[in-house]
Design an enzyme around this catalytic site. Structure first.
Site, PDB file in Angstrom:
ATOM      1  CE  LYS A  26      -1.450 -13.869   7.390  1.00  0.00           C
ATOM      2  NZ  LYS A  26      -0.519 -14.961   7.405  1.00  0.00           N
TER       3      LYS A  26
HETATM    4  P1  NAD Z   1       7.915  -8.819   2.937  1.00  0.00           P
HETATM    5  O1  NAD Z   1       6.825  -7.657   3.131  1.00  0.00           O
HETATM    6  O2  NAD Z   1       8.664  -9.349   3.865  1.00  0.00           O
HETATM    7  O3  NAD Z   1       8.025  -8.919   1.366  1.00  0.00           O
HETATM    8  C1  NAD Z   1       7.030  -8.621   0.364  1.00  0.00           C
HETATM    9  C2  NAD Z   1       7.917  -8.587  -0.885  1.00  0.00           C
HETATM   10  O4  NAD Z   1       6.949  -8.403  -2.014  1.00  0.00           O
HETATM   11  C3  NAD Z   1       8.346  -7.073  -0.606  1.00  0.00           C
HETATM   12  O5  NAD Z   1       9.904  -6.961  -1.169  1.00  0.00           O
HETATM   13  C4  NAD Z   1       7.704  -6.084  -1.626  1.00  0.00           C
HETATM   14  O6  NAD Z   1       8.299  -5.018  -2.177  1.00  0.00           O
HETATM   15  C5  NAD Z   1       7.501  -7.166  -2.745  1.00  0.00           C
HETATM   16  N1  NAD Z   1       6.118  -6.769  -3.432  1.00  0.00           N
HETATM   17  C6  NAD Z   1       5.099  -5.919  -3.066  1.00  0.00           C
HETATM   18  N2  NAD Z   1       4.020  -5.827  -4.008  1.00  0.00           N
HETATM   19  C7  NAD Z   1       4.517  -6.487  -5.162  1.00  0.00           C
HETATM   20  C8  NAD Z   1       4.192  -6.473  -6.429  1.00  0.00           C
HETATM   21  N3  NAD Z   1       3.202  -6.144  -6.766  1.00  0.00           N
HETATM   22  N4  NAD Z   1       4.980  -7.259  -7.335  1.00  0.00           N
HETATM   23  C9  NAD Z   1       6.306  -7.746  -6.783  1.00  0.00           C
HETATM   24  N5  NAD Z   1       6.826  -7.581  -5.649  1.00  0.00           N
HETATM   25  C10 NAD Z   1       5.876  -6.971  -4.652  1.00  0.00           C
HETATM   26  O7  NAD Z   1       6.607 -10.114   3.152  1.00  0.00           O
HETATM   27  P2  NAD Z   1       7.000 -11.628   3.222  1.00  0.00           P
HETATM   28  O8  NAD Z   1       6.905 -11.822   4.832  1.00  0.00           O
HETATM   29  O9  NAD Z   1       8.155 -11.751   2.633  1.00  0.00           O
HETATM   30  O10 NAD Z   1       5.514 -12.105   2.657  1.00  0.00           O
HETATM   31  C11 NAD Z   1       5.492 -12.578   1.571  1.00  0.00           C
HETATM   32  C12 NAD Z   1       4.260 -13.698   1.074  1.00  0.00           C
HETATM   33  O11 NAD Z   1       4.798 -14.627   2.297  1.00  0.00           O
HETATM   34  C13 NAD Z   1       2.765 -13.124   1.760  1.00  0.00           C
HETATM   35  O12 NAD Z   1       1.927 -13.613   0.934  1.00  0.00           O
HETATM   36  C14 NAD Z   1       2.937 -13.824   3.156  1.00  0.00           C
HETATM   37  O13 NAD Z   1       1.585 -13.857   3.675  1.00  0.00           O
HETATM   38  C15 NAD Z   1       3.479 -14.962   2.921  1.00  0.00           C
HETATM   39  N6  NAD Z   1       4.271 -15.651   4.176  1.00  0.00           N
HETATM   40  C16 NAD Z   1       5.095 -14.841   4.941  1.00  0.00           C
HETATM   41  C17 NAD Z   1       5.565 -15.630   6.141  1.00  0.00           C
HETATM   42  C18 NAD Z   1       6.690 -15.033   6.944  1.00  0.00           C
HETATM   43  O14 NAD Z   1       7.276 -15.649   7.947  1.00  0.00           O
HETATM   44  N7  NAD Z   1       6.933 -13.765   6.772  1.00  0.00           N
HETATM   45  C19 NAD Z   1       5.230 -16.805   6.458  1.00  0.00           C
HETATM   46  C20 NAD Z   1       4.240 -17.511   5.727  1.00  0.00           C
HETATM   47  C21 NAD Z   1       3.916 -16.898   4.500  1.00  0.00           C
END
Ligand code: NAD
Length: 476
Positions: free
Chosen positions: A107
């Protein structure tokens, strides 16, 4: 509020790991070898922006190299630190093992708020970070393959791929150095929505089993179920969109940075997303009740809670008040180890992160294979498949003519049956299969062992066993 103190994210992952290995019979020393993070590289680099030098701190952690390349996203957020990156790298090891993606866990992260920078500035920063990692083989098609995570997406992955290609001009597999790229830069159809799609497939699979639904006190189908989602970013938006548009679930709550929206009749996910893009947050959205302290909605009545934003949001301070009977961890580590204990005792079923959000790495795996094979999935067989289907249609057509009014083909059958599978259909099929098979492997352990009472422990047992077997095969 409990008097227990909350462990760090990495400690939380270790505690959950320890709970699972205590039920296993691993050779002495192997348990620790699997748990610890092999290496974490910290880099500080300068980029000249707006007439001054700015210093940035980034990390790339490699948890386990029992399989190579290692794989894991790169996160852009102000809270990024070594503990978090190591916890996320460990989860990647277990996740890849669980869904049989042939990678070790890694990561990366950069301490930055991407919203504070112009696009061209972000490009300079990303390219410099990629340069620092690539020159140490921490970005490399056969060693270490990043992907998007919080705060990064296709755009950043395209810059990283291009930076690597500039540094390795004769590497024919250069595109496989990173996944989550746009289609025109070597990406694969269906990667952007893959993690959210995987959350949908995971829930569909869970709802196929009466026994599992009963454990959460739920019945029936996803249709009409009340869902609260935290984070309407890549993962949360796609999960909420597919569940509401395709499975008939009702999104009764959406929590974002600036507050939460609630509407018992269901929110229009697309309209909320457009509102956020236009106004920078959910506040002011017309067709819902606005709650300034959005986290309170985590405690609202619903059937399914989907934390899809940050780690540690369900913790010792609020776990007791969480009412959802089913939580699916779309984010990594949203439930702390302490909260997990509380929720389990309350009878809440948690579909764990290492499984629930594995759709991203699964489709990343397909993209990596596509890049290494240098051919789009479906290109060789699609028309041949259609030609064979045409033979069947021609025969049915003949029957249709002979039978007159007594028999005819169903409307749309011809069009649906004739269409050969393109890349998107194949990606979806591979993802659905992966999510089903991985769920079945967890539930088998969950239901067959008296000492395993939750899906998370079952997930750890399945994945640690696989990692241990690969170490064993290496003679360790
Ligand atoms: P992203 O940046 O696209 O979205 C995150 C969202 O959460 C944003 O809309 C942001 O405004 C919101 N956010 C931030 N702080 C917040 C808070 N305190 N309260 C409520 N909302 C809040 O990120 P993502 O890619 O969707 O990732 C989200 C989670 O999923 C993370 O834990 C990431 O590790 C996990 N994840 C992502 C992927 C991927 O393919 N993108 C894969 C596996 C896991």
């Amino acid at each position: 509020m409990s008097s227990r103190t909350e462990p760090s994210f990495r400690e939380s992952v270790d505690l959950m790991f320890n709970r699972a290995v205590s039920l296993m019979d691993l050779p002495p020393g192997l348990e620790e070898k699997i748990r610890v993070c092999n290496a974490t590289y910290t880099v500080r680099f300068g980029v000249r922006l707006r007439g001054a030098m700015h210093t940035f701190t980034g990390y790339r952690s490699v948890h386990s190299e029992h399989m190579e390349p290692v794989k894991g996203g790169i996160r852009y957020a102000t809270g990024v630190n070594q503990d978090e990156v190591e916890a996320l790298a460990a989860l990647m090891t277990y996740k890849c093992a669980l869904v049989e993606a042939p990678f070790g866990g890694s990561k990366g992260g950069l301490c930055i708020d991407p919203r504070e920078y112009e696009e061209h500035e972000l490009e300079l920063i990303t390219r410099r970070f990629a340069y620092e990692l690539a020159k140490r083989d921490l970005i490399h098609p056969s060693q270490n393959v990043p992907a998007p995570d919080m705060g990064t997406g296709e755009r950043e992955m395209a810059w990283i791929a291009d930076q690597y290609a500039r540094m390795n001009t004769t590497d024919i597999n250069a595109k496989a150095c990173v996944t989550g790229k746009p289609l025109n830069a070597g990406g694969i159809s269906g990667r952007v929505e893959a993690t959210g799609r995987g959350v949908q497939y995971a829930l569909q699979e869970f709802f196929r089993y009466e026994e599992d639904k009963a454990a959460a006190g739920l019945t029936g189908k996803l249709d009409g179920k009340r869902v609260i989602v935290q984070g309407l970013g890549n993962v949360g938006y796609h999960a909420a969109k597919f569940l509401s548009e395709e499975d008939g679930s009702r999104i009764t709550g959406i929590i974002e940075r600036d507050g939460g929206l609630s509407n018992p009749d269901g929110l229009d996910v697309e309209a909320v997303r457009n509102w956020i893009v236009k106004h920078g947050g959910v506040s002011g959205y017309p067709d819902a009740q606005y709650v300034e302290d959005g986290a309170l909605l985590l405690e609202e009545d619903c059937d399914i809670l989907i934390p899809a934003a940050l780690e540690g949001v369900i913790n010792l301070s609020n776990a007791e008040r969480v009412k959802a009977p089913l939580i699916i961890e779309a984010a990594n580590g949203p439930v702390t180890a302490g909260a997990d204990d509380i929720l389990r005792k309350k009878g809440c079923v948690i579909i764990p992160d290492m499984y629930a959000n594995a759709g991203g790495v699964t489709v990343s795996y397909f993209e990596w294979v596509k890049n290494l094979s240098h051919i789009r999935f479906g290109r060789m067989q699609r028309r041949q498949e259609e030609a064979r289907h045409q033979l069947v249609i021609d025969e049915l057509q003949r029957l249709d003519n002979v039978m007159g009014d007594t028999w005819s083909m169903s409307p749309n059958f011809k069009d649906k049956y004739l269409k050969g599978a393109g890349e998107l259909e194949l990606v979806r099929s591979g993802l659905d299969d992966t999510m089903r098979v991985a769920y079945q492997s967890m539930r088998e352990v969950w239901h067959s062992r008296d000492d395993v009472t939750d899906l998370r422990t079952a997930a750890y047992l399945v994945s640690i066993d696989k990692v241990a077997k690969s170490y064993h095969a290496k003679g360790l």
